[in-house]
Design a protein around this motif. Structure first.
Motif, PDB file in Angstrom:
ATOM      1  N   ALA A   9     -57.093 -14.814  -0.500  1.00  0.00           N
ATOM      2  CA  ALA A   9     -56.301 -13.807   0.328  1.00  0.00           C
ATOM      3  C   ALA A   9     -56.810 -12.320  -0.346  1.00  0.00           C
ATOM      4  N   THR A  34     -53.635 -18.206  -0.760  1.00  0.00           N
ATOM      5  CA  THR A  34     -52.822 -18.417   0.480  1.00  0.00           C
ATOM      6  C   THR A  34     -52.846 -20.158   0.595  1.00  0.00           C
ATOM      7  N   VAL A  56     -48.358 -16.486   0.922  1.00  0.00           N
ATOM      8  CA  VAL A  56     -49.471 -15.650   0.480  1.00  0.00           C
ATOM      9  C   VAL A  56     -48.873 -15.055  -0.969  1.00  0.00           C
TER      10      VAL A  56
END
Length: 98
Positions: A9, A34, A56
Motif C-alpha cells: 500500500a 494491506t 491497511v
C-alpha cells in the motif's frame, strides 16, 4: 467464492503548519501493507456481486526534518490502521467460467 487478498500500500500525505504569519508544508509518501478478504457470488452468466474488507497499515515518517521550531512536540506522522469496506457489482465481458 470466499477469497483473501493482500499486498503493498502507498499513500501521499501532505502536512501543512500555519503560524506567525507563515505557512510551511511538506509531502511524503507513506508505504505499508494491506490484507483482507471477501465474498463474491455469481448473479448471472456475466454478473457477480462482491463484498470485501481490507485492513491497511502504513509506516510512520518524519516531516520537517529538522523541525521548523523548538515548540514542535513531534515531527513524526503516525498513520493509524485503516479499515476499508467495499461492495461491488462486476460485469465480465464474454462468458467466463468460474
Amino acid at each position: 467464492m470466499i477469497y483473501g487478498t493482500g499486498g503493498g500500500a502507498s499513500a501521499s500525505v501532505n502536512i501543512a503548519v500555519n503560524g506567525s504569519g507563515a505557512r510551511i508544508s511538506e509531502t511524503r509518501t507513506l508505504n505499508g501493507w494491506t490484507a483482507g478478504g471477501g465474498v463474491e457470488t455469481l448473479l448471472g452468466p456475466n454478473w457477480s456481486l462482491k463484498s470485501e474488507v481490507l485492513f491497511v497499515r502504513f509506516d510512520d515518517k518524519a516531516f520537517f526534518t529538522p523541525a521548523p521550531n523548538p515548540l514542535f512536540l513531534s515531527n513524526r506522522v503516525i498513520q493509524t490502521d485503516q479499515v476499508i469496506s467495499r461492495v461491488g457489482l462486476n460485469y465480465r465481458f464474454g462468458l467466463m467460467g468460474w
